[in-house]
Design a protein around this motif. Structure first.
Motif, PDB file in Angstrom:
ATOM      1  N   UNK A   8      21.865  25.141 -63.624  1.00 51.87           N
ATOM      2  CA  UNK A   8      21.457  25.153 -62.214  1.00 51.87           C
ATOM      3  C   UNK A   8      21.604  23.775 -61.578  1.00 51.87           C
ATOM      4  N   UNK A   9      21.228  22.738 -62.308  1.00 53.83           N
ATOM      5  CA  UNK A   9      21.386  21.373 -61.788  1.00 53.83           C
ATOM      6  C   UNK A   9      22.861  21.095 -61.536  1.00 53.83           C
ATOM      7  N   UNK A  10      23.694  21.435 -62.502  1.00 52.57           N
ATOM      8  CA  UNK A  10      25.131  21.181 -62.387  1.00 52.57           C
ATOM      9  C   UNK A  10      25.776  21.938 -61.233  1.00 52.57           C
ATOM     10  N   UNK A  11      25.399  23.202 -61.066  1.00 54.20           N
ATOM     11  CA  UNK A  11      26.026  24.048 -60.052  1.00 54.20           C
ATOM     12  C   UNK A  11      25.469  23.848 -58.646  1.00 54.20           C
ATOM     13  N   UNK A  12      24.157  23.561 -58.539  1.00 51.48           N
ATOM     14  CA  UNK A  12      23.517  23.654 -57.241  1.00 51.48           C
ATOM     15  C   UNK A  12      22.829  22.391 -56.736  1.00 51.48           C
ATOM     16  N   UNK A  13      22.321  21.545 -57.621  1.00 54.82           N
ATOM     17  CA  UNK A  13      21.397  20.491 -57.201  1.00 54.82           C
ATOM     18  C   UNK A  13      22.036  19.288 -56.526  1.00 54.82           C
ATOM     19  N   UNK A  14      23.292  18.999 -56.869  1.00 52.73           N
ATOM     20  CA  UNK A  14      23.935  17.776 -56.362  1.00 52.73           C
ATOM     21  C   UNK A  14      23.100  16.554 -56.728  1.00 52.73           C
ATOM     22  N   UNK A  15      22.556  16.561 -57.919  1.00 48.20           N
ATOM     23  CA  UNK A  15      21.667  15.497 -58.383  1.00 48.20           C
ATOM     24  C   UNK A  15      22.456  14.343 -58.992  1.00 48.20           C
ATOM     25  N   UNK A  16      21.892  13.144 -58.889  1.00 47.04           N
ATOM     26  CA  UNK A  16      22.472  11.984 -59.558  1.00 47.04           C
ATOM     27  C   UNK A  16      21.679  11.616 -60.811  1.00 47.04           C
ATOM     28  N   UNK A  33      11.899  19.521 -67.079  1.00 48.79           N
ATOM     29  CA  UNK A  33      13.238  19.184 -66.609  1.00 48.79           C
ATOM     30  C   UNK A  33      13.108  18.909 -65.116  1.00 48.79           C
ATOM     31  N   UNK A  34      13.495  17.708 -64.705  1.00 53.42           N
ATOM     32  CA  UNK A  34      13.365  17.314 -63.301  1.00 53.42           C
ATOM     33  C   UNK A  34      14.664  16.682 -62.822  1.00 53.42           C
ATOM     34  N   UNK A  35      15.023  16.941 -61.579  1.00 55.06           N
ATOM     35  CA  UNK A  35      16.210  16.325 -60.996  1.00 55.06           C
ATOM     36  C   UNK A  35      15.867  15.756 -59.624  1.00 55.06           C
ATOM     37  N   UNK A  42      11.123  27.107 -52.090  1.00 55.61           N
ATOM     38  CA  UNK A  42      10.542  27.944 -53.143  1.00 55.61           C
ATOM     39  C   UNK A  42      10.246  29.360 -52.674  1.00 55.61           C
ATOM     40  N   UNK A  43       9.983  29.545 -51.401  1.00 55.06           N
ATOM     41  CA  UNK A  43       9.690  30.879 -50.869  1.00 55.06           C
ATOM     42  C   UNK A  43      10.918  31.776 -50.894  1.00 55.06           C
ATOM     43  N   UNK A  44      12.097  31.159 -50.912  1.00 61.17           N
ATOM     44  CA  UNK A  44      13.341  31.940 -50.882  1.00 61.17           C
ATOM     45  C   UNK A  44      14.026  31.997 -52.241  1.00 61.17           C
ATOM     46  N   UNK A  45      13.370  31.517 -53.285  1.00 59.43           N
ATOM     47  CA  UNK A  45      14.041  31.492 -54.590  1.00 59.43           C
ATOM     48  C   UNK A  45      14.376  32.906 -55.049  1.00 59.43           C
ATOM     49  N   UNK A  46      15.536  33.013 -55.679  1.00 60.87           N
ATOM     50  CA  UNK A  46      16.037  34.285 -56.211  1.00 60.87           C
ATOM     51  C   UNK A  46      16.215  35.358 -55.146  1.00 60.87           C
ATOM     52  N   UNK A  69       6.128  26.616 -64.580  1.00 60.97           N
ATOM     53  CA  UNK A  69       5.780  26.162 -63.232  1.00 60.97           C
ATOM     54  C   UNK A  69       7.028  25.529 -62.620  1.00 60.97           C
ATOM     55  N   UNK A  70       7.355  25.953 -61.436  1.00 63.71           N
ATOM     56  CA  UNK A  70       8.525  25.458 -60.731  1.00 63.71           C
ATOM     57  C   UNK A  70       8.064  24.788 -59.448  1.00 63.71           C
ATOM     58  N   UNK A  71       8.524  23.552 -59.259  1.00 59.98           N
ATOM     59  CA  UNK A  71       8.198  22.822 -58.034  1.00 59.98           C
ATOM     60  C   UNK A  71       9.511  22.332 -57.437  1.00 59.98           C
ATOM     61  N   UNK A  72       9.714  22.590 -56.166  1.00 61.95           N
ATOM     62  CA  UNK A  72      10.929  22.131 -55.519  1.00 61.95           C
ATOM     63  C   UNK A  72      10.649  21.861 -54.058  1.00 61.95           C
ATOM     64  N   UNK A  73      11.244  20.795 -53.568  1.00 60.35           N
ATOM     65  CA  UNK A  73      11.159  20.466 -52.142  1.00 60.35           C
ATOM     66  C   UNK A  73      12.560  20.152 -51.655  1.00 60.35           C
ATOM     67  N   UNK A  74      12.864  20.681 -50.508  1.00 59.16           N
ATOM     68  CA  UNK A  74      14.167  20.452 -49.899  1.00 59.16           C
ATOM     69  C   UNK A  74      14.451  18.950 -49.844  1.00 59.16           C
TER      70      UNK A  74
END
Length: 89
Positions: A8-16, A33-35, A42-46, A69-74
């Protein structure tokens, strides 16, 4: 779960940067695992048809008797924290 998160990080996150920590404490395995990627709402996940990675991870953790537990912020990244009990034989 680790493979799914890193995919998911590789395909979607655009993380450094990605941090992966896995430790055993007593009778539990703790995984984080954090990026620093783009994150997501989070309201729109899946909500997109055909994307079931988070649902699959949640189900695997549930079957192992653990918690996820999943935490994500735009634009601030995503963090997945998993705690799984070790079975005693």
């Amino acid at each position: 779960m680790i493979k799914e998160c890193l995919t998911n990080v590789s395909k979607h996150a655009k993380a450094s940067h990605v941090e992966l920590v896995m430790v055993q404490q007593g009778d539990h395995i703790h995984l984080k695992i954090a990026d620093n990627g783009v994150g997501f709402d989070e309201k729109k996940r899946e909500s997109t048809f055909g994307h079931y990675g988070i649902i699959g991870m949640s189900e695997r953790v549930r079957l192992l008797g653990g918690e996820i537990h999943l935490k994500s912020k735009k634009n601030e990244g995503t963090q997945v924290i998993v705690n799984i009990p070790l079975k005693k034989e």
